[in-house]
Every structure is written in structure tokens, then in C-alpha cells.
Design a protein around this motif. Structure first.
Motif, PDB file in Angstrom:
ATOM      1  N   THR A  63      55.286  37.303  31.909  1.00 26.12           N
ATOM      2  CA  THR A  63      54.677  38.516  31.363  1.00 26.12           C
ATOM      3  C   THR A  63      54.463  38.308  29.873  1.00 26.12           C
ATOM      4  O   THR A  63      55.335  37.804  29.171  1.00 26.12           O
ATOM      5  CB  THR A  63      55.579  39.745  31.588  1.00 26.12           C
ATOM      6  N   PHE A  78      43.140  49.509  31.717  1.00 25.30           N
ATOM      7  CA  PHE A  78      43.430  48.109  31.443  1.00 25.30           C
ATOM      8  C   PHE A  78      43.175  47.260  32.679  1.00 25.30           C
ATOM      9  O   PHE A  78      43.135  47.780  33.799  1.00 25.30           O
ATOM     10  CB  PHE A  78      44.883  47.960  30.985  1.00 25.30           C
ATOM     11  N   GLU A  80      43.724  44.736  35.851  1.00 29.11           N
ATOM     12  CA  GLU A  80      44.783  44.691  36.867  1.00 29.11           C
ATOM     13  C   GLU A  80      45.932  43.826  36.362  1.00 29.11           C
ATOM     14  O   GLU A  80      45.728  42.747  35.806  1.00 29.11           O
ATOM     15  CB  GLU A  80      44.239  44.100  38.162  1.00 29.11           C
ATOM     16  N   GLY A  81      47.149  44.325  36.530  1.00 28.00           N
ATOM     17  CA  GLY A  81      48.340  43.600  36.085  1.00 28.00           C
ATOM     18  C   GLY A  81      48.754  43.928  34.666  1.00 28.00           C
ATOM     19  O   GLY A  81      49.774  43.449  34.191  1.00 28.00           O
ATOM     20  N   CYS A  82      47.968  44.751  33.968  1.00 26.49           N
ATOM     21  CA  CYS A  82      48.266  45.128  32.578  1.00 26.49           C
ATOM     22  C   CYS A  82      48.533  46.631  32.509  1.00 26.49           C
ATOM     23  O   CYS A  82      47.901  47.407  33.215  1.00 26.49           O
ATOM     24  CB  CYS A  82      47.111  44.785  31.648  1.00 26.49           C
ATOM     25  N   CYS A  92      51.110  42.449  30.156  1.00 26.13           N
ATOM     26  CA  CYS A  92      50.287  41.893  31.239  1.00 26.13           C
ATOM     27  C   CYS A  92      51.103  40.892  32.028  1.00 26.13           C
ATOM     28  O   CYS A  92      51.658  39.937  31.467  1.00 26.13           O
ATOM     29  CB  CYS A  92      49.048  41.187  30.681  1.00 26.13           C
ATOM     30  N   ARG A  93      51.162  41.097  33.339  1.00 30.52           N
ATOM     31  CA  ARG A  93      51.826  40.149  34.225  1.00 30.52           C
ATOM     32  C   ARG A  93      50.876  38.987  34.459  1.00 30.52           C
ATOM     33  O   ARG A  93      49.729  39.174  34.880  1.00 30.52           O
ATOM     34  CB  ARG A  93      52.175  40.809  35.554  1.00 30.52           C
ATOM     35  N   VAL A 106      42.861  36.243  30.901  1.00 34.11           N
ATOM     36  CA  VAL A 106      43.047  37.672  30.664  1.00 34.11           C
ATOM     37  C   VAL A 106      41.954  38.128  29.700  1.00 34.11           C
ATOM     38  O   VAL A 106      41.778  37.535  28.639  1.00 34.11           O
ATOM     39  CB  VAL A 106      44.440  37.970  30.064  1.00 34.11           C
ATOM     40  N   MET A 108      40.317  41.784  28.024  1.00 31.07           N
ATOM     41  CA  MET A 108      40.410  43.237  27.894  1.00 31.07           C
ATOM     42  C   MET A 108      39.808  43.669  26.569  1.00 31.07           C
ATOM     43  O   MET A 108      39.629  42.864  25.660  1.00 31.07           O
ATOM     44  CB  MET A 108      41.858  43.710  27.984  1.00 31.07           C
TER      45      MET A 108
END
Length: 154
Positions: A63, A78, A80-82, A92-93, A106, A108
Motif C-alpha cells: 500500500t 478515486f 479502484e483500490g484508492c 492506494c493498494r 496508478v 489519478m
């Protein structure tokens, strides 16, 4: 006898927590790094980066935290995963990263409160699946992003 048992437990806890001279066995070694770019225009910051594990061991889960020196506007969506974790931070994962492997990119954008002329973006690992990263220089990034629309690489 009871005193010796308690003293033994205290010494064992001190070793595990690093308070003694001996150090508990460390986990497998991995080397996470983040490389990408950030730009800002009109209070909107675009961030894109790719996580990489230089190894030698795989990372079972990771993470990353992104922190801005200015607060974020509420109610943003955000990737996905964030998820937002504080007024100025997003987690964020990244998932698993193979040894000498590249993770999913990633991307964003965030909107800052107001329209600052600059913002400091800090990126760092907050969870590495129990691996040991002896090279913390490449998974901790600090980027000064000016409100110019230019990309600042890290």
C-alpha cells in the motif's frame, strides 16, 4: 522462579521490538520504488506512477500513501483500490509485486481546496507485506509541483 519467567518474557519482547542488542529475524528483502510524474493546473493535480519491486523477494501485498501539502476538496472519486485517508492524503493498494516485477500503473487526479501556486506531493510505502526494504530512498518521493501545467518527474 516466577521472577525469572517474567524477566525472560520482558527480554524476549525487547528483542522482538528491537529494544535489545539482538534483533529478531527479519522478513524477506524487497526493494519497492515508484517512478512517474505529477502536474498541476488550476488547483487540479494529475499524478501517475508505476510501482516496481527490484527484489530479491516478492512482495505479497503493498500500500502506498500520497500526501499533498494542501487539503483536498471533499467528495472526490478515486481509482479502484484508492481511498482518502485524511484531509490531505490518499491510500492506494498496489497488491502483490513479483520479484523484479512491475506493478499496475496508478493514475489519478485530485482537486485541491483553492488554487495554490504550488503543492508538495509526498509518496511513501505504508505497507509492504512484511518484507524488509533496506533502500528507502526510492520508495519515498517528494515532488514540488508548480501550477504551470508542466510535468514533474520522479
Amino acid at each position: 522462579m516466577r521472577v525469572l519467567a517474567v524477566w525472560g518474557a520482558v527480554v524476549a519482547v525487547g528483542v522482538v521490538l528491537g529494544g535489545g542488542t539482538a534483533v529478531a529475524a527479519a522478513g524477506p528483502e524487497a526493494d519497492l520504488a515508484y517512478h512517474g510524474a505529477a502536474s498541476m493546473a488550476g488547483g487540479r493535480v494529475d499524478v501517475r506512477f508505476t510501482p516496481r519491486n527490484h527484489g530479491p523477494a516478492a512482495v505479497p501485498d503493498a500500500t502506498v500513501r500520497l500526501r499533498w501539502s494542501e487539503p483536498l476538496v471533499d467528495g472526490q472519486t478515486f481509482p479502484e483500490g484508492c481511498a482518502r485517508s485524511a484531509a490531505r492524503a490518499v491510500l492506494c493498494r498496489l497488491g502483490a509485486l513479483a520479484a523484479d516485477g512491475v506493478g499496475k500503473r496508478v493514475e489519478m487526479w485530485v482537486r485541491l481546496r483553492g488554487v495554490p501556486s504550488e503543492v508538495l506531493l509526498e509518496i511513501d510505502t505504508v505497507w509492504n507485506g512484511g518484507t524488509v526494504d533496506r533502500n528507502r530512498e526510492n520508495d519515498r518521493q517528494r515532488v514540488l509541483v508548480l501550477d504551470s501545467g508542466d510535468a514533474y518527474h520522479f
